[in-house]
Design an enzyme around this catalytic site. Structure first.
Site, short mmCIF file in Angstrom:
data_model
loop_
_atom_site.label_atom_id
_atom_site.label_comp_id
_atom_site.label_asym_id
_atom_site.label_seq_id
_atom_site.Cartn_x
_atom_site.Cartn_y
_atom_site.Cartn_z
N ASP A 30 -23.22 -12.15 15.64
CA ASP A 30 -23.05 -12.05 17.09
C ASP A 30 -22.30 -13.28 17.60
O ASP A 30 -22.53 -14.41 17.16
CB ASP A 30 -24.44 -11.95 17.75
N HIS A 100 -25.75 -0.48 18.20
CA HIS A 100 -25.86 -1.65 17.32
C HIS A 100 -27.30 -2.09 17.22
O HIS A 100 -28.03 -2.10 18.20
CB HIS A 100 -24.99 -2.81 17.81
P1 5GP Z 1 -26.27 -5.52 23.80
O1 5GP Z 1 -26.48 -6.36 25.02
O2 5GP Z 1 -25.31 -4.37 24.08
O3 5GP Z 1 -27.53 -5.04 23.13
O4 5GP Z 1 -25.59 -6.46 22.72
C1 5GP Z 1 -24.22 -6.70 22.66
C2 5GP Z 1 -24.05 -7.93 21.79
O5 5GP Z 1 -22.70 -7.96 21.35
C3 5GP Z 1 -24.31 -9.24 22.52
O6 5GP Z 1 -25.33 -9.95 21.84
C4 5GP Z 1 -22.97 -9.96 22.49
O7 5GP Z 1 -23.10 -11.35 22.30
C5 5GP Z 1 -22.27 -9.30 21.32
N1 5GP Z 1 -20.83 -9.21 21.41
C6 5GP Z 1 -20.11 -8.73 22.46
N2 5GP Z 1 -18.80 -8.74 22.19
C7 5GP Z 1 -18.69 -9.23 20.91
C8 5GP Z 1 -17.56 -9.48 20.06
O8 5GP Z 1 -16.40 -9.25 20.40
N3 5GP Z 1 -17.83 -9.99 18.83
C9 5GP Z 1 -19.11 -10.26 18.40
N4 5GP Z 1 -19.26 -10.76 17.18
N5 5GP Z 1 -20.19 -10.03 19.19
C10 5GP Z 1 -19.98 -9.53 20.42
#
Ligand code: 5GP
Ligand code: ZN
Length: 114
Positions: A30, A100
């Site tokens: 992440d 994810h």
């Molecule tokens: P959610 O909030 O949808 O459960 O988690 C999305 C996650 O994706 C977040 O923890 C955020 O830091 C991560 N994230 C968002 N964009 C990117 C990216 O371009 N690359 C990586 N490695 N992580 C990302």
């Protein structure tokens, strides 16, 4: 999906720190880690949220967890413990609409989650 950032990572079109790959899922670190190890496991197939899961997708979800357990062993916290989370939609805190599984490890987790 052409405008999905996680589809682009799975396709190798944008860079990510990959830690796992197989025929169904990809794992990468992440960008904004919430624990010493914070890995995201995604299906290669675009599925927007777990609300959109189809019966034929169920093996993919099993694979996400199997991959998380392998990474936890590699990272050295399989026995001490870790957290796996799939956020769904607004109240769940989902910000990227490609399923994810968060794998968080290397520190003690609190409960209930925020
Ligand atoms: P959610 O909030 O949808 O459960 O988690 C999305 C996650 O994706 C977040 O923890 C955020 O830091 C991560 N994230 C968002 N964009 C990117 C990216 O371009 N690359 C990586 N490695 N992580 C990302
Ligand atoms: Zn996608």
């Amino acid at each position: 999906m052409s405008d999905c950032i996680f589809c682009k990572i799975a396709a190798g079109e944008i860079p990510a720190d990959l830690v796992y790959e197989d025929d169904l899922v990809v794992g990468f670190r992440d960008l904004n880690p919430q624990a010493p190890t914070h890995v995201l496991l995604i299906p290669r197939k675009h599925i927007a949220s777990i609300n959109e899961l189809q019966p034929e997708d169920e093996p993919i979800i099993g694979r996400l967890y199997a991959a998380a357990a392998k990474i936890a062993a590699q990272e050295g916290f399989a026995e001490s413990g870790y957290r796996t989370v799939i956020n769904c939609n607004d109240d769940g805190g989902q910000t990227v609409f490609h399923v994810h599984l968060h794998l968080l490890g290397g520190r003690r987790m609190s409960w209930p989650p925020g």
